[in-house]
Design an enzyme around this catalytic site. Structure first.
Site, PDB file in Angstrom:
ATOM      1  CD  GLU A  39       8.200  34.224  43.787  1.00 35.78           C
ATOM      2  OE1 GLU A  39       9.352  34.534  44.065  1.00 35.78           O
ATOM      3  OE2 GLU A  39       7.758  33.068  43.886  1.00 35.78           O
ATOM      4  CB  CYS A  46       6.943  27.836  58.443  1.00 39.49           C
ATOM      5  SG  CYS A  46       5.241  28.135  58.965  1.00 39.49           S
ATOM      6  CB  CYS A  88       4.690  34.911  55.661  1.00 36.30           C
ATOM      7  SG  CYS A  88       3.602  34.038  56.805  1.00 36.30           S
ATOM      8  CB  CYS A  95       8.298  28.701  54.653  1.00 35.22           C
ATOM      9  SG  CYS A  95       7.413  29.855  53.601  1.00 35.22           S
ATOM     10  CB  CYS A 102      -0.379  29.124  43.021  1.00 32.14           C
ATOM     11  SG  CYS A 102       0.316  29.148  44.678  1.00 32.14           S
ATOM     12  CD  GLU A 120      -2.128  31.561  57.142  1.00 34.21           C
ATOM     13  OE1 GLU A 120      -1.363  30.633  56.818  1.00 34.21           O
ATOM     14  OE2 GLU A 120      -3.372  31.440  57.101  1.00 34.21           O
ATOM     15  CB  CYS A 123       5.177  31.318  46.170  1.00 36.02           C
ATOM     16  SG  CYS A 123       4.056  31.348  44.797  1.00 36.02           S
TER      17      CYS A 123
END
Ligand code: SAH
Ligand code: SF4
Length: 376
Positions: free
Chosen positions: A113, A137, A133, A140, A126, A184, A357
């Site tokens: 995205e 986290c 990822c 997230c 963005c 990341e 996102c």
């Protein structure tokens, strides 16, 4: 003459010279690699300049209209090379039409995205840097979906060019980039950096390097590397907690790189670049939003050239973490201010279109619907 570069190619073409039947992904190439490619095709060096302009100034999507290149080379490029145009699968537009989020299909079928946000004087994109990822986290959506692969430089650039083409029709440009989409960026350093070099190249799109911000969860060796680059981009660090015990829980990579190391890297960045660091702090009700934690945060940031962005967490489904109430957000902000730390309460732009996102992609995949990033 055959192209001699050992360059990565993209799938699916009837290319004459490739052994693997894959095309050279032009957006992956630096200016000099592009030059090398054209030389290997028997073309003079200045063709690279022409092609670069077609790609990044005129935002061409195919070779047919590159009228100042001889027909022969256009045909040749068409057979052996590819301009990575990402396929938009779905677009969501905010009611005010100022925020647009696009789900793109990559050549291998993976999805990512990106979001464009239009302001009075700037147009910010963005960007995603990875499919998923690996850092997990807990709050997230992208982190919860796991890691699939890094994006190539061309796939990162392709997100920008998609929006740049749309804006061009209205005589506008992308002015700012934030790496706050999926993934990341400092775990995909090479491709991210290659994309930044290309997008800021004055022979091409010529984006101002000071208008680019990398958001990172905090990888100290890479922050140090970033601070030594010739091009100095802005740095945003996703802090979210003022001490290791809480940060270990929210941001698992903190166990590998505790706050002491992260803050040392941030201080080094400020010292070397003279630029301030932005700290992102998502307020989670009853977890990291107490008055005492505001004081701890002020202590941690004492004397550092920085700014804090506060925002209530965007909760993800089936998660125990909830957004702090407005009252607690204001109290945290006030406490920081009392202690001399500048902060801004950010409201997510385009929340009504799930502009975080990871959310759109999660929904399509059938994995937990959730959101990832915050947009100032
Ligand atoms: N990996 C990078 C950049 C992508 S995430 C990073 O972590 O900084 C972009 C931002 O969105 C980060 O500040 C991240 O902490 C934040 N974020 C992710 N999920 C969130 C959520 N549910 N609510 C609020 N912020 C979130
Ligand atoms: Fe990865 Fe950033 Fe999400 Fe953490 S917040 S899981 S580092 S994308």
């Amino acid at each position: 003459m055959q192209p001699t570069l050992g360059l990565k190619r993209q799938g699916g073409c009837d290319e004459e010279n490739s052994t693997e039947g894959q095309k050279v992904a032009l957006l992956d190439l630096s200016y000099s690699q592009l030059q090398e490619l054209l030389l290997s095709l028997g073309e003079p060096g200045y063709r690279a300049d022409q092609l670069y302009r077609w790609l990044y100034s005129f935002l061409a999507t195919d070779f047919i209209r590159m009228y100042n290149l001889p027909q022969g080379i256009r045909d040749r490029l068409d057979r052996i090379a590819d301009i990575c145009t990402l396929a938009p699968l779905q677009e969501i537009v905010s009611p005010d039409e100022l925020t647009r989020k696009v789900l793109f299909a990559l050549p291998d079928g993976e999805t990512i995205e990106a979001v464009v946000m239009l302001y009075d004087r700037r147009n910010t994109v963005c960007l995603s840097t990875q499919v998923g990822c690996a850092l997990g986290c807990v709050f997230c959506a992208t982190g919860q979906s796991g890691f699939t692969r890094n994006l190539t430089a061309g796939e990162i650039i392709g997100q920008v060019l998609h929006f740049a083409r749309a804006l061009k029709e209205g005589g506008q440009r992308i002015t700012n980039i934030v790496f706050m989409g999926m993934g990341e960026p400092l775990m995909n350093y090479e491709a991210t950096w290659q994309a930044i070099k290309t997008l800021t190249d004055s022979r091409g799109y010529n984006l101002g390097v000071r208008r680019i911000t990398i958001s990172t969860v905090g990888i100290p060796p890479s922050i140090e590397r970033l601070s030594r680059e010739r091009l100095q981009v802005g740095l945003a660090v996703s802090l979210h907690a003022p001490d290791d015990s809480f940060r270990d829980r929210l941001v698992p990579i903190n166990r590998r790189y505790p706050l002491r190391e992260l803050m040392a890297a941030c201080r080094g960045y400020v010292k070397r670049t003279g630029r301030r660091v932005t700290f992102e702090y998502a307020l989670v009700q009853g977890v990291n939003d107490s008055r005492q934690q505001a004081a701890q945060l002020a202590d941690l940031l004492d004397g550092l050239l920085c700014h804090v962005n506060l925002m209530p967490l965007n909760p993800i489904p089936d998660s125990p973490w909830q957004a702090s109430s407005k009252k607690r957000v204001r109290r945290f902000h006030q406490e920081l201010s009392n202690l001399g730390i500048k902060s801004t309460i950010r409201l997510r732009r385009g929340i009504e279109i799930e502009a975080g996102c990871g959310q759109l992609r999660s929904r399509r995949d059938g994995s937990p619907e959730a959101t990832n990033c915050l947009f100032p």
